[in-house]
Design a protein around this motif. Sequence first.
Motif, PDB file in Angstrom:
ATOM      1  N   ASN A   1      -6.219   1.219  10.568  1.00 17.33           N
ATOM      2  CA  ASN A   1      -6.776   1.265   9.141  1.00 17.33           C
ATOM      3  C   ASN A   1      -5.358   1.128   8.302  1.00 17.33           C
ATOM      4  O   ASN A   1      -4.651   2.093   8.443  1.00 17.33           O
ATOM      5  N   PRO A   2      -5.186   0.354   7.215  1.00 14.83           N
ATOM      6  CA  PRO A   2      -4.120   0.378   6.366  1.00 14.83           C
ATOM      7  C   PRO A   2      -4.022   1.942   5.623  1.00 14.83           C
ATOM      8  O   PRO A   2      -5.109   2.402   5.159  1.00 14.83           O
ATOM      9  N   LEU A   3      -2.948   2.381   5.343  1.00 17.47           N
ATOM     10  CA  LEU A   3      -2.910   3.548   4.878  1.00 17.47           C
ATOM     11  C   LEU A   3      -2.238   3.463   3.466  1.00 17.47           C
ATOM     12  O   LEU A   3      -1.697   2.445   3.204  1.00 17.47           O
ATOM     13  N   PRO A   4      -2.430   4.216   2.465  1.00 20.85           N
ATOM     14  CA  PRO A   4      -2.029   3.992   1.315  1.00 20.85           C
ATOM     15  C   PRO A   4      -0.508   4.064   1.140  1.00 20.85           C
ATOM     16  O   PRO A   4       0.050   4.598   2.037  1.00 20.85           O
ATOM     17  N   GLN A   5       0.083   3.123   0.209  1.00 22.00           N
ATOM     18  CA  GLN A   5       1.506   3.213   0.434  1.00 22.00           C
ATOM     19  C   GLN A   5       2.109   4.545  -0.152  1.00 22.00           C
ATOM     20  O   GLN A   5       1.783   4.920  -1.219  1.00 22.00           O
ATOM     21  N   VAL A   6       3.060   4.804   0.646  1.00 26.22           N
ATOM     22  CA  VAL A   6       3.854   6.116   0.254  1.00 26.22           C
ATOM     23  C   VAL A   6       5.459   5.555   0.275  1.00 26.22           C
ATOM     24  O   VAL A   6       5.746   5.296   1.461  1.00 26.22           O
ATOM     25  N   ALA A   7       6.030   5.911  -0.768  1.00 24.94           N
ATOM     26  CA  ALA A   7       7.400   5.914  -0.645  1.00 24.94           C
ATOM     27  C   ALA A   7       8.153   6.615   0.413  1.00 24.94           C
ATOM     28  O   ALA A   7       8.032   7.799   0.200  1.00 24.94           O
ATOM     29  N   ARG A   8       9.337   6.139   1.117  1.00 26.08           N
ATOM     30  CA  ARG A   8      10.071   6.976   2.046  1.00 26.08           C
ATOM     31  C   ARG A   8      11.402   7.047   1.728  1.00 26.08           C
ATOM     32  O   ARG A   8      11.967   6.060   1.078  1.00 26.08           O
ATOM     33  N   GLN A   9      12.143   8.123   1.531  1.00 29.30           N
ATOM     34  CA  GLN A   9      13.370   8.545   1.435  1.00 29.30           C
ATOM     35  C   GLN A   9      14.232   8.077   2.406  1.00 29.30           C
ATOM     36  O   GLN A   9      14.029   8.152   3.770  1.00 29.30           O
TER      37      GLN A   9
ATOM     38  N   PRO B   1       2.086  -2.980   5.159  1.00 24.15           N
ATOM     39  CA  PRO B   1       1.073  -1.523   5.174  1.00 24.15           C
ATOM     40  C   PRO B   1       1.473  -0.945   6.272  1.00 24.15           C
ATOM     41  O   PRO B   1       1.604  -1.390   7.558  1.00 24.15           O
ATOM     42  N   GLU B   2       1.408   0.312   6.398  1.00 22.17           N
ATOM     43  CA  GLU B   2       1.488   1.513   7.706  1.00 22.17           C
ATOM     44  C   GLU B   2       0.048   1.561   8.059  1.00 22.17           C
ATOM     45  O   GLU B   2      -0.833   1.648   7.049  1.00 22.17           O
ATOM     46  N   TYR B   3      -0.319   1.794   9.160  1.00 24.12           N
ATOM     47  CA  TYR B   3      -1.739   1.758   9.608  1.00 24.12           C
ATOM     48  C   TYR B   3      -1.889   3.170  10.280  1.00 24.12           C
ATOM     49  O   TYR B   3      -0.986   3.659  11.101  1.00 24.12           O
ATOM     50  N   ASP B   4      -3.067   3.694  10.105  1.00 23.87           N
ATOM     51  CA  ASP B   4      -3.472   4.752  10.851  1.00 23.87           C
ATOM     52  C   ASP B   4      -3.601   4.722  12.292  1.00 23.87           C
ATOM     53  O   ASP B   4      -3.781   3.663  12.841  1.00 23.87           O
ATOM     54  N   ARG B   5      -4.032   5.712  12.830  1.00 22.34           N
ATOM     55  CA  ARG B   5      -4.431   5.936  14.453  1.00 22.34           C
ATOM     56  C   ARG B   5      -5.289   4.637  14.716  1.00 22.34           C
ATOM     57  O   ARG B   5      -5.448   4.271  16.024  1.00 22.34           O
ATOM     58  N   ASP B   6      -6.209   4.436  13.883  1.00 19.09           N
ATOM     59  CA  ASP B   6      -7.529   3.540  14.212  1.00 19.09           C
ATOM     60  C   ASP B   6      -7.077   2.110  13.810  1.00 19.09           C
ATOM     61  O   ASP B   6      -7.998   1.298  14.073  1.00 19.09           O
TER      62      ASP B   6
ATOM     63  N   SER C   1       4.322  -6.421  12.437  1.00 23.42           N
ATOM     64  CA  SER C   1       4.880  -5.309  11.587  1.00 23.42           C
ATOM     65  C   SER C   1       6.029  -4.831  12.474  1.00 23.42           C
ATOM     66  O   SER C   1       5.714  -4.310  13.769  1.00 23.42           O
ATOM     67  N   PRO C   2       7.131  -4.717  11.813  1.00 21.81           N
ATOM     68  CA  PRO C   2       8.482  -3.899  12.503  1.00 21.81           C
ATOM     69  C   PRO C   2       8.476  -2.549  12.486  1.00 21.81           C
ATOM     70  O   PRO C   2       9.321  -1.945  12.945  1.00 21.81           O
ATOM     71  N   ILE C   3       7.349  -1.775  11.959  1.00 24.93           N
ATOM     72  CA  ILE C   3       7.418  -0.392  11.581  1.00 24.93           C
ATOM     73  C   ILE C   3       6.772   0.508  12.709  1.00 24.93           C
ATOM     74  O   ILE C   3       5.639   0.213  13.102  1.00 24.93           O
ATOM     75  N   PRO C   4       7.472   1.276  13.339  1.00 34.10           N
ATOM     76  CA  PRO C   4       6.712   2.397  14.442  1.00 34.10           C
ATOM     77  C   PRO C   4       5.933   3.239  13.206  1.00 34.10           C
ATOM     78  O   PRO C   4       6.371   4.519  13.200  1.00 34.10           O
ATOM     79  N   ASP C   5       4.614   2.877  13.028  1.00 36.80           N
ATOM     80  CA  ASP C   5       4.042   3.685  11.969  1.00 36.80           C
ATOM     81  C   ASP C   5       2.844   4.487  12.780  1.00 36.80           C
ATOM     82  O   ASP C   5       2.963   4.583  14.271  1.00 36.80           O
ATOM     83  N   PRO C   6       1.914   5.353  12.125  1.00 36.53           N
ATOM     84  CA  PRO C   6       1.299   6.284  12.823  1.00 36.53           C
ATOM     85  C   PRO C   6       0.144   5.478  14.027  1.00 36.53           C
ATOM     86  O   PRO C   6      -0.005   6.121  14.819  1.00 36.53           O
ATOM     87  N   PHE C   7      -0.209   4.202  13.710  1.00 33.27           N
ATOM     88  CA  PHE C   7      -0.826   3.527  14.505  1.00 33.27           C
ATOM     89  C   PHE C   7       0.057   3.406  15.908  1.00 33.27           C
ATOM     90  O   PHE C   7      -0.469   3.797  17.078  1.00 33.27           O
ATOM     91  N   LEU C   8       1.047   2.810  15.894  1.00 34.81           N
ATOM     92  CA  LEU C   8       1.898   2.659  16.951  1.00 34.81           C
ATOM     93  C   LEU C   8       2.185   3.991  17.798  1.00 34.81           C
ATOM     94  O   LEU C   8       2.248   3.917  19.000  1.00 34.81           O
ATOM     95  N   LEU C   9       2.390   4.768  17.167  1.00 39.03           N
ATOM     96  CA  LEU C   9       2.837   6.113  17.834  1.00 39.03           C
ATOM     97  C   LEU C   9       1.681   6.642  18.488  1.00 39.03           C
ATOM     98  O   LEU C   9       1.826   6.976  19.512  1.00 39.03           O
TER      99      LEU C   9
END
Length: 363
Positions: free
Chosen positions: A355-363, A348-353, A295-303
């Motif tokens: 786990n995949p998060l529901p898809q949310v559109a980003r502006q 998908p973006e992943y939570d801190r644990d 995943s190339p996304i700095p998502d909640p898991f990675l942060l």
Amino acid sequence: MDAHRRLLDLSLALTVLLSMLPMLGMAEPLPEVIRISTGAGSPLTPKLSGANSGLTAARQAVEQEFAADGVRIEWLHPLGGGVASNEALASGAVDIGYAGEFPAIFGRAAGLKTRFVGGGFRGNNAYLVVKADSPAHDLAELKGKRIAIMKGQPWEYGFDRLLRSKGFTQADFKVLNLSLVDSRTALEQGRIDALYAPGVYGANLAADGRGRILWSTREAPRDWQFAADFFVAEDFAQKYPTAVKRFLKAVIRVSAWASDPKNGDELFQTWVPQGYSVEQQWKEYRDSDFLFRFSPIPDPFLLAHYREVANYMLENRLIRRPVDIDAWVDRSFVDAALRELQLEGHWPEYDRDGNPLPQVARQ
């Protein structure tokens, strides 16, 4: 103080001007050259690095992205890994670096001015290995024994979490700071009782029957695994934001291809010159979630993972001041690149644990 204020004002004015160029019908200038450190050079093949950065270099994805613009792409494959990437960024030798979370946080805490712009490679395992004939079958039986680990590397965090999860600290063992090669030699010669090693290297230590995996992060929460990511020099990101976005477009194309396990054999063939066969590399990647790994996304898991590692480093006096992870991360570039490539939602973006998060559109 006045000079510092004037510098800040000039930097802000430059950022505003660059953002207005499209509205003024003017193209943002591109750099003549983009210099990139893969941060993963191999002593076996100095011109071919591993991990996502080396894969991107090997597939010439960045060169293809800028081919029509005449932008020269220069790759640096430092044997010093993420630490060498930090040094290259600090000296101005490169514009973009790649590093694991430990050296990246070291650099940030020391004042290295970068932006954390994209995820590279996460979910990397590490392995606690003993000799095949060792009487130890759990961690408790190693108490007071000699365990080798390459200190200051990303897998150190998972090692410490393992010890604490069993009610121990590093003080309960004779922890030795040895390189990967030296620790393997020491284990084979009986000079240590166990070693802790990462990735494909660790997964294959027991392959010849001389070692036995006592434990690995496969048995642990995802947060105990380690990651490596992309960092851009602050001044380069301010001056050439479109170039940074397009660099990440190249990375994302490669990541999308690598995220499909059907491409695994071809992916691992790229890394064979690192010293491991395709079959040996599958030992580390078996049962992996490739979408999560690449995943190339700095998502909640990675942060959240970076925050935990930064806290560990501060508590253990590996760094002298706290690092604000949220202020460091700038995901605007990767979000823009995903939109242009129409790959929003591919990962998908992943939570801190993890786990995949529901898809949310980003502006």
